[in-house]
Scaffold this motif. Structure first.
Motif, PDB file in Angstrom:
ATOM      1  N   VAL A  24       0.847  -1.200   0.000  1.00  0.00           N
ATOM      2  CA  VAL A  24       0.000   0.000   0.000  1.00  0.00           C
ATOM      3  C   VAL A  24       0.880   1.246   0.000  1.00  0.00           C
ATOM      4  CG1 VAL A  24      -1.662   1.327   1.347  1.00  0.00           C
ATOM      5  CG2 VAL A  24      -1.972  -1.120   1.080  1.00  0.00           C
ATOM      6  N   ALA A  25       1.934   1.217   0.838  1.00  0.00           N
ATOM      7  CA  ALA A  25       2.833   2.364   0.880  1.00  0.00           C
ATOM      8  C   ALA A  25       3.499   2.570  -0.473  1.00  0.00           C
ATOM      9  CB  ALA A  25       3.898   2.144   1.955  1.00  0.00           C
ATOM     10  N   PHE A  26       3.895   1.459  -1.082  1.00  0.00           N
ATOM     11  CA  PHE A  26       4.533   1.530  -2.397  1.00  0.00           C
ATOM     12  C   PHE A  26       3.588   2.173  -3.405  1.00  0.00           C
ATOM     13  CE2 PHE A  26       4.663  -0.533  -6.546  1.00  0.00           C
ATOM     14  CZ  PHE A  26       5.912  -0.155  -6.965  1.00  0.00           C
ATOM     15  N   MET A  27       2.313   1.738  -3.352  1.00  0.00           N
ATOM     16  CA  MET A  27       1.342   2.253  -4.285  1.00  0.00           C
ATOM     17  C   MET A  27       1.174   3.759  -4.080  1.00  0.00           C
ATOM     18  SD  MET A  27      -2.139   0.211  -4.911  1.00  0.00           S
ATOM     19  CE  MET A  27      -3.061   0.908  -3.562  1.00  0.00           C
ATOM     20  N   ALA A  28       1.103   4.163  -2.798  1.00  0.00           N
ATOM     21  CA  ALA A  28       0.899   5.576  -2.493  1.00  0.00           C
ATOM     22  C   ALA A  28       2.079   6.412  -2.988  1.00  0.00           C
ATOM     23  CB  ALA A  28       0.707   5.755  -0.988  1.00  0.00           C
ATOM     24  N   VAL A  29       3.293   5.917  -2.799  1.00  0.00           N
ATOM     25  CA  VAL A  29       4.472   6.704  -3.158  1.00  0.00           C
ATOM     26  C   VAL A  29       4.673   6.728  -4.670  1.00  0.00           C
ATOM     27  CG1 VAL A  29       6.976   6.818  -2.994  1.00  0.00           C
ATOM     28  CG2 VAL A  29       5.620   6.333  -0.960  1.00  0.00           C
ATOM     29  N   ILE A  30       4.632   5.570  -5.306  1.00  0.00           N
ATOM     30  CA  ILE A  30       5.005   5.487  -6.712  1.00  0.00           C
ATOM     31  C   ILE A  30       3.846   5.854  -7.638  1.00  0.00           C
ATOM     32  CG2 ILE A  30       5.899   3.982  -8.518  1.00  0.00           C
ATOM     33  CD1 ILE A  30       7.944   4.466  -6.424  1.00  0.00           C
ATOM     34  N   TRP A  31       2.675   5.260  -7.376  1.00  0.00           N
ATOM     35  CA  TRP A  31       1.580   5.474  -8.310  1.00  0.00           C
ATOM     36  C   TRP A  31       0.919   6.835  -8.118  1.00  0.00           C
ATOM     37  CZ3 TRP A  31      -1.395   0.143  -8.610  1.00  0.00           C
ATOM     38  CH2 TRP A  31      -0.491  -0.825  -9.071  1.00  0.00           C
ATOM     39  N   TRP A  32       0.712   7.212  -6.854  1.00  0.00           N
ATOM     40  CA  TRP A  32       0.019   8.469  -6.622  1.00  0.00           C
ATOM     41  C   TRP A  32       0.990   9.607  -6.341  1.00  0.00           C
ATOM     42  CZ3 TRP A  32      -3.349   5.548  -2.564  1.00  0.00           C
ATOM     43  CH2 TRP A  32      -4.153   4.615  -3.247  1.00  0.00           C
ATOM     44  N   GLY A  33       2.274   9.309  -6.224  1.00  0.00           N
ATOM     45  CA  GLY A  33       3.282  10.331  -6.037  1.00  0.00           C
ATOM     46  C   GLY A  33       3.170  11.091  -4.727  1.00  0.00           C
ATOM     47  N   LEU A  34       2.777  10.401  -3.668  1.00  0.00           N
ATOM     48  CA  LEU A  34       2.630  11.087  -2.388  1.00  0.00           C
ATOM     49  C   LEU A  34       3.951  11.128  -1.629  1.00  0.00           C
ATOM     50  CD1 LEU A  34      -0.757   9.627  -1.144  1.00  0.00           C
ATOM     51  CD2 LEU A  34      -0.312  11.876  -2.128  1.00  0.00           C
ATOM     52  N   ASP A  35       3.944  11.930  -0.596  1.00  0.00           N
ATOM     53  CA  ASP A  35       5.095  12.047   0.282  1.00  0.00           C
ATOM     54  C   ASP A  35       5.277  10.743   1.072  1.00  0.00           C
ATOM     55  OD1 ASP A  35       7.148  13.491   1.610  1.00  0.00           O
ATOM     56  OD2 ASP A  35       5.822  13.539   3.368  1.00  0.00           O
ATOM     57  N   TYR A  36       6.525  10.426   1.453  1.00  0.00           N
ATOM     58  CA  TYR A  36       6.792   9.180   2.160  1.00  0.00           C
ATOM     59  C   TYR A  36       6.012   9.089   3.461  1.00  0.00           C
ATOM     60  CZ  TYR A  36       9.431   5.584   4.671  1.00  0.00           C
ATOM     61  OH  TYR A  36       9.801   4.485   5.377  1.00  0.00           O
ATOM     62  N   TRP A  37       6.017  10.191   4.231  1.00  0.00           N
ATOM     63  CA  TRP A  37       5.373  10.142   5.547  1.00  0.00           C
ATOM     64  C   TRP A  37       3.874  10.006   5.420  1.00  0.00           C
ATOM     65  CZ3 TRP A  37       8.426   8.767   9.093  1.00  0.00           C
ATOM     66  CH2 TRP A  37       9.778   9.134   9.030  1.00  0.00           C
ATOM     67  N   ALA A  39       2.383   8.568   2.934  1.00  0.00           N
ATOM     68  CA  ALA A  39       2.164   7.187   2.507  1.00  0.00           C
ATOM     69  C   ALA A  39       2.223   6.252   3.707  1.00  0.00           C
ATOM     70  CB  ALA A  39       3.210   6.783   1.471  1.00  0.00           C
ATOM     71  N   PHE A  40       3.178   6.532   4.582  1.00  0.00           N
ATOM     72  CA  PHE A  40       3.325   5.727   5.802  1.00  0.00           C
ATOM     73  C   PHE A  40       2.021   5.743   6.583  1.00  0.00           C
ATOM     74  CE2 PHE A  40       4.651   4.598   9.989  1.00  0.00           C
ATOM     75  CZ  PHE A  40       5.830   3.892   9.862  1.00  0.00           C
ATOM     76  N   LEU A  41       1.491   6.955   6.763  1.00  0.00           N
ATOM     77  CA  LEU A  41       0.260   7.120   7.527  1.00  0.00           C
ATOM     78  C   LEU A  41      -0.897   6.389   6.845  1.00  0.00           C
ATOM     79  CD1 LEU A  41      -0.369   8.730  10.107  1.00  0.00           C
ATOM     80  CD2 LEU A  41      -1.446  10.424   8.621  1.00  0.00           C
ATOM     81  N   ILE A  42      -1.022   6.619   5.529  1.00  0.00           N
ATOM     82  CA  ILE A  42      -2.117   6.000   4.781  1.00  0.00           C
ATOM     83  C   ILE A  42      -2.063   4.487   4.922  1.00  0.00           C
ATOM     84  CG2 ILE A  42      -2.952   5.492   2.437  1.00  0.00           C
ATOM     85  CD1 ILE A  42      -2.290   8.316   1.686  1.00  0.00           C
ATOM     86  N   SER A  43      -0.846   3.954   4.743  1.00  0.00           N
ATOM     87  CA  SER A  43      -0.684   2.506   4.769  1.00  0.00           C
ATOM     88  C   SER A  43      -1.075   1.946   6.126  1.00  0.00           C
ATOM     89  CB  SER A  43       0.757   2.158   4.421  1.00  0.00           C
ATOM     90  OG  SER A  43       1.002   0.832   4.726  1.00  0.00           O
TER      91      SER A  43
END
Lengths: 265, 380
Positions: A24-37, A39-43
């Motif tokens: 999920v974090a990978f998807m958030a960072v790479i596909w949606w281009g979100l910030d690492y932190w 993405a961490f929270l979302i995941s």
């Protein structure tokens, strides 16, 4: 990497929740281009909510049945998660970019920020969990629930809600661990299984149901693996922790910090 | 409902409940004996897998279903049996001797694992057997002078007392023979004092101990017997698979065996056989569906003129072709069985039988599960 269990539910799908968290974090960072932190929270939140839903829909039905039923159920769920991941994200191996790129030099020792992030993250997680379980109302309610569901219910603890919460926290922690681990082991659908087996060894070594025990167990397992890899012939690296575990279980079956008494008839 | 009046001791100790029962089993035996004459070699091979899995199932059923010890390391015993058998055959020993030695070694390793396991309960035991399996798998890949490591080890078709079992059908009969022997042996063992002691241990360790059951001895016997059966199955497995490699005997195989006993139905020998049929035949069934579903769906789409059905068929076909889907389907079935029918296929069968034998009087509540809650076992 730790599995903590304050409940007596043993979750063999933990490793796969970890894998889901990383994906999920990978998807958030790479596909949606979100910030690492972010993405961490979302995941963590996504997988946590997922864990709670899982409890509410599936696992609640086996409450009160033998531990064995839960073990098999989570094994089955784990297999389903892996298939889900391989169908959704494919079976390639991914890397997760992190903000921890740099290197610290302390004397002769070079420490990569990635590894430090893992150590610090683990310490923060463990400290938070330990404090949570021992010093908050909900945490103590969780302990009570795990000791005796019926008595806890009589005391006015919402047992079902507590169970869902426990699963949510457990899944969230797994997701966080997955993200921390992602830069080291890379993300693929089988990352959870390998880690989960070692984590179980660690949890058993420390004694189930003891958070400091799990931490110590994890460190011991890691050290054994490291030294066995460095000093013993090839092939011992992967087996040494298990050999130690077997000896350990034969000598002190309840683990280093575990408490175990015989069940009343 | 059929009532059975026992009039003699012979009736009480007979293997079958009554003549009707015996006739049904006789019919089943006849069907199983004739089957290879009517099927193609492919299906005979699949049926042979069912028998081998059934022996594994009986082995695990004794441990999990009757003694209540959950093992996640049975693939290791299977591997020990398979490798020992193949190794001794390679050394030029006669088949029967190699088989006996394989079973003996497997039994010995069962006792070695069983002894420390006596002090452990529940999940600790499961993890210990898991650790054992991981170690053994590593041994298989490293001990190259015996196992040939990852290069693999070919195994010839069995030759017993000069009789060659080259053909699929003859090997089918060999496996069937061993399965029947194992079932007969286990059934008799289970109604002996040993079997009753196992069941007592499963239901309550402390109660069993209070009644004079020696926990250490009976748990060791259970482990040894289970490992022996697994060794036997391993020897047949080696011939069937014809080429041994260390990564066959992994944790997933152990999980598959557990799946087998749960889906089949814990606490019944019938369950082991039902489960074996299920586990051995599901992968070929998935393979068949993979090819036939898109075809049939597109036929339906053409005849009805609804294109969506064809697309749906293609989607299902493509989904089944993805790697790892089989494990997911196994997982889904495992979850459904535990949630909906904890007693497995055999439990369902018993319910159906009771429904018909008590026809208008059947009550759902007969099989209703008691409400239970969990209490910690680790607090003093």
């Amino acid at each position: 990497m730790l599995i903590y269990k304050a409940t007596e539910l043993v979750n063999f799908a933990q490793g796969d929740l970890l894998m889901l968290g990383a994906f999920v974090a990978f998807m958030a960072v790479i596909w949606w281009g979100l910030d690492y932190w972010l993405a961490f929270l979302i995941s963590v939140v996504t997988v946590g909510v997922f864990g709670a839903l899982l409890d509410a829909t599936v696992l609640r039905k086996v409450i009160g049945q033998p531990q064995f039923a839960v073990v098999m159920l989570t094994i089955g769920l784990g297999a389903m998660f892996r298939t889900f991941a391989s169908v959704t994200w494919g079976s390639e191996i991914y890397t997760l970019p992190t903000p921890f790129g740099g290197v610290w030099k302390v004397g002769d020792v070079t420490l990569s920020h990635q590894y430090i992030s893992i150590v610090v993250g683990t310490l923060i997680l463990c400290g938070a969990l330990y404090a949570f379980f021992n010093h908050t109302r909900i945490g103590i309610a969780m302990q009570a629930t795990s000791q005796n569901q019926l008595a806890a219910y009589y005391m006015g603890i919402p047992v079902k809600l507590i169970f869902s919460l426990i699963w949510a926290i457990s899944a969230g922690v797994a997701a966080a661990a997955g993200i921390l681990l992602a830069p080291v082991t890379l993300i693929d659908i089988n990352m959870g299984l390998a880690v989960a087996l070692k984590a179980f060894a660690a949890a058993v070594l420390g004694g189930f149901g003891s958070i400091p025990g799990a931490l110590v167990g994890g460190i011991v397992i890691g050290l054994i693996e490291l030294y066995a890899g460095a000093t013993l012939p090839e092939g011992f690296k992967d087996t040494a922790p298990y050999i130690v575990l077997l000896i350990m279980l034969a000598v002190r079956p309840q683990g280093l910090f575990g408490t175990m008494a015989r069940k009343k008839v | 409902m059929r009532f059975q009046f026992k009039t003699s001791y012979e009736q009480d100790i007979g293997l079958f409940k009554d003549k009707v029962d015996a006739t049904w089993y006789g019919l089943l035996a006849a069907v199983v004996l004739i089957l290879p004459l009517m099927m193609s070699d492919y299906y005979v091979g699949e049926a042979t897998w069912v028998f081998i899995y059934a022996i594994c199932g009986v082995s695990l059923m004794v441990l999990v279903g009757y003694t209540g010890l959950v093992s996640l390391g049975h693939a290791a015993f299977l591997g020990i049996g398979a490798y020992a058998h193949a190794y001794f055959l390679q050394q030029g020993m006669p088949w029967v001797v190699a088989m006996a030695l394989a079973v003996a070694i497997s039994t010995a390793s069962g006792i070695v694992v069983g002894l420390p396991a006596l002090r452990m309960t529940g999940i600790y035991l499961t993890i210990a057997t898991l650790a054992f399996a991981v170690i053994i798998q590593e041994v298989f890949s490293r001990w190259e002078s015996v196992t040939k490591g990852f290069a693999g080890m070919p195994v010839d078709k069995p030759v017993i007392f000069g009789v060659s079992f080259q053909e699929d059908a003859s090997f089918y009969y060999l496996c069937l023979f061993f399965l029947v022997v194992v079932l007969w042996l286990t059934r008799n063992l289970l109604r002996s004092p040993t079997g009753r002691a196992w069941i007592a241990i499963r239901d309550s360790e402390i109660a069993a101990q209070s009644m004079g059951v020696n926990l250490a001895i009976y748990k060791s016997i259970a482990f040894a017997y289970s490992a022996a059966l697994m060794g036997l199955a391993g020897a047949l497995f080696a011939h069937k698979i014809a080429y041994l490699a260390p990564d066959i005997f992994n944790i997933l195989l152990s999980i598959q065996f557990l799946l087998l006993v749960i889906v089949g139905g814990l606490g019944a020998l019938h369950g082991a056989v039902f489960g074996a049929v299920f586990v051995a035949l599901l992968p070929p069934l998935i393979a068949i569906l993979r090819d036939s579903i898109p075809a049939t769906f597109s036929d339906v789409a053409r005849s009805t003129g609804i294109g969506v059905i064809g697309l749906l068929g293609d989607a299902i076909g493509n989904f089944l072709k993805k790697p790892g889907v089989e494990a997911g389907i196994f997982g889904l079935i495992l979850v459904l069985v535990i949630l909906l029918e904890p007693l497995g296929m055999y439990g369902r069968w018993v319910k159906i039988r009771v429904f018909f034998s008590t026809f208008p009087m059947y009550k759902r509540a007969t099989f209703k599960r008691q409400k239970a809650y969990m209490r910690s076992e680790r607090l003093r």
